[in-house]
Design a protein around this motif. Structure first.
Motif, short mmCIF file in Angstrom:
data_model
loop_
_atom_site.label_atom_id
_atom_site.label_comp_id
_atom_site.label_asym_id
_atom_site.label_seq_id
_atom_site.Cartn_x
_atom_site.Cartn_y
_atom_site.Cartn_z
N ARG A 259 0.62 -1.25 0.09
CA ARG A 259 -0.41 0.16 0.22
C ARG A 259 1.17 1.54 -0.11
N ALA A 260 1.16 0.86 0.82
CA ALA A 260 2.76 2.40 1.14
C ALA A 260 3.87 2.27 -0.31
N GLY A 261 3.35 1.70 -1.44
CA GLY A 261 4.57 1.66 -2.27
C GLY A 261 3.94 1.95 -3.86
N GLU A 262 2.02 1.94 -3.24
CA GLU A 262 1.42 2.44 -4.71
C GLU A 262 1.23 4.06 -4.20
N ARG A 263 0.67 4.05 -2.44
CA ARG A 263 0.61 5.84 -3.02
C ARG A 263 1.68 6.47 -2.87
N ARG A 264 2.81 5.93 -3.00
CA ARG A 264 4.47 6.62 -3.76
C ARG A 264 4.27 7.20 -4.79
N ARG A 265 3.51 5.61 -6.30
CA ARG A 265 3.71 5.83 -7.38
C ARG A 265 2.63 7.01 -7.70
N VAL B 202 1.70 9.71 -5.82
CA VAL B 202 2.29 10.60 -5.38
C VAL B 202 2.87 10.98 -7.07
N ARG B 203 3.87 10.15 -7.49
CA ARG B 203 4.87 10.50 -8.13
C ARG B 203 3.70 10.57 -9.61
N ARG B 204 2.26 9.79 -9.81
CA ARG B 204 1.75 10.71 -11.06
C ARG B 204 1.35 11.82 -11.16
N GLU B 205 0.76 11.80 -9.62
CA GLU B 205 -0.02 13.17 -9.56
C GLU B 205 0.89 14.06 -9.49
N ARG B 206 2.20 14.15 -9.20
CA ARG B 206 2.85 15.22 -9.58
C ARG B 206 3.47 15.31 -10.65
N ARG B 207 4.56 14.64 -11.45
CA ARG B 207 4.55 14.19 -12.58
C ARG B 207 3.00 15.50 -13.37
N ALA B 208 1.70 14.88 -13.56
CA ALA B 208 0.90 15.65 -13.96
C ALA B 208 0.23 17.08 -13.76
N ARG B 209 0.44 17.61 -12.84
CA ARG B 209 0.69 18.75 -11.61
C ARG B 209 2.25 19.52 -13.08
N ARG B 210 3.42 19.02 -13.01
CA ARG B 210 3.96 19.70 -13.78
C ARG B 210 4.27 20.04 -15.21
N GLU B 211 3.35 19.00 -15.89
CA GLU B 211 2.88 18.84 -17.56
C GLU B 211 2.11 19.91 -17.75
N GLU B 212 1.37 19.97 -16.97
CA GLU B 212 -0.33 21.02 -16.85
C GLU B 212 0.75 22.65 -16.72
N LEU B 213 1.49 22.77 -15.74
CA LEU B 213 2.07 23.88 -15.13
C LEU B 213 2.84 24.41 -16.06
N ALA B 214 3.10 23.48 -17.06
CA ALA B 214 4.09 23.40 -18.37
C ALA B 214 3.39 24.28 -20.23
N ALA B 215 1.92 23.46 -19.81
CA ALA B 215 1.56 23.68 -20.42
C ALA B 215 0.75 25.34 -20.99
N VAL B 216 1.05 26.31 -19.20
CA VAL B 216 0.32 27.30 -19.21
C VAL B 216 1.27 28.24 -18.93
N LEU B 217 2.58 27.70 -18.10
CA LEU B 217 3.45 28.62 -17.58
C LEU B 217 3.61 30.03 -19.34
N ASP B 218 3.53 31.46 -18.80
CA ASP B 218 4.35 31.86 -19.53
C ASP B 218 5.80 32.43 -19.28
N ALA B 219 6.67 32.42 -19.67
CA ALA B 219 8.38 32.79 -19.48
C ALA B 219 8.49 34.13 -18.64
N PRO B 220 8.68 34.67 -17.15
CA PRO B 220 8.86 35.22 -17.01
C PRO B 220 9.64 37.11 -17.21
N GLN B 221 9.43 37.69 -17.38
CA GLN B 221 10.57 39.02 -17.84
C GLN B 221 12.20 38.56 -17.25
N THR B 222 11.68 38.99 -15.39
CA THR B 222 12.79 39.42 -14.57
C THR B 222 12.81 37.44 -13.93
#
Length: 207
Positions: free
Chosen positions: A5-11, A13-33
């Motif tokens: 169960r602990a291993g499944e929870r870690r997997r 969490v990793r999937r959710e983190r990867r999906a969250r970062r992919e979504e952020l990359a799709a909407v993020l604009d490069a900052p000027q400063t």
């Protein structure tokens, strides 16, 4: 089984983190400063409270006074204020800056620079520090964000947001800040005078 169960929870969490970062990359604009994360009032307040407790409660051993010195006691009297000053600055004046070239991590004597090419991903540790992972081994840790248990209570996940943003920038060059950050000195400029002041206060109390 608990381990499965602990291993499944870690997997999960990793999937959710990867999906969250992919979504952020799709909407993020490069900052000027350059982007900067730094200690807030809570870190500064913690440092001030620790210094107050130190000067109020600490009792140096016999021989710590320079008037009647004993080597081991004097070393203790010198080392303790320096260690406390380092920790107070570690939580009170830490700073992380991301610019077009990489990430700048404030250290005791200087600011450590990590080029984007040596950063694969960034994770928020349970103690609130950011850990930088490179191609072959972990890079230094930095920052002092709210730990995970406090984030769960307050809902303020600035550290996790910083880790996600830095990871996205490391993997997507077009999303990095357009400008270069000015040089930032290490926090020895605050830690050393603070250590001297604490040492002199301790000496005054031993007279």
């Amino acid at each position: 089984m608990p381990t499965a169960r602990a291993g499944e929870r870690r997997r999960l969490v990793r999937r959710e983190r990867r999906a969250r970062r992919e979504e952020l990359a799709a909407v993020l604009d490069a900052p000027q400063t350059p982007l900067t994360w730094r200690a807030g009032w809570r870190g500064k307040a913690l440092g001030a409270v620790l210094c107050l407790v130190f000067v109020t409660l600490l009792e140096y051993p016999d021989g710590a006074s320079l008037a009647h010195p004993r080597p081991s006691a004097v070393v203790f009297a010198l080392w303790t204020p320096l260690a406390l000053a380092w920790f107070c600055c570690r939580v009170g004046v830490w700073r992380i800056t991301a610019d077009r070239d990489g990430v700048h991590l404030r250290r005791m004597w200087r600011t450590r620079f990590l080029a984007w090419s040596v950063i694969r991903h960034v994770e928020l540790r349970h103690d609130g520090s950011l850990e930088f992972f490179g191609p072959s081994s972990p890079e230094p840790m930095a920052g002092s964000f709210a730990p995970a248990w406090l984030v769960r209570r307050t809902g303020r996940g600035v550290g996790a947001e910083a880790a996600d943003l830095l990871t996205v920038m490391a993997g997507h060059p077009h999303l990095r800040p357009a400008e270069q950050a000015p040089p930032v000195p290490g926090f020895a400029r605050w830690a050393v005078p603070l250590a001297v002041a604490l040492f002199l206060i301790g000496q005054f109390r031993t007279w």
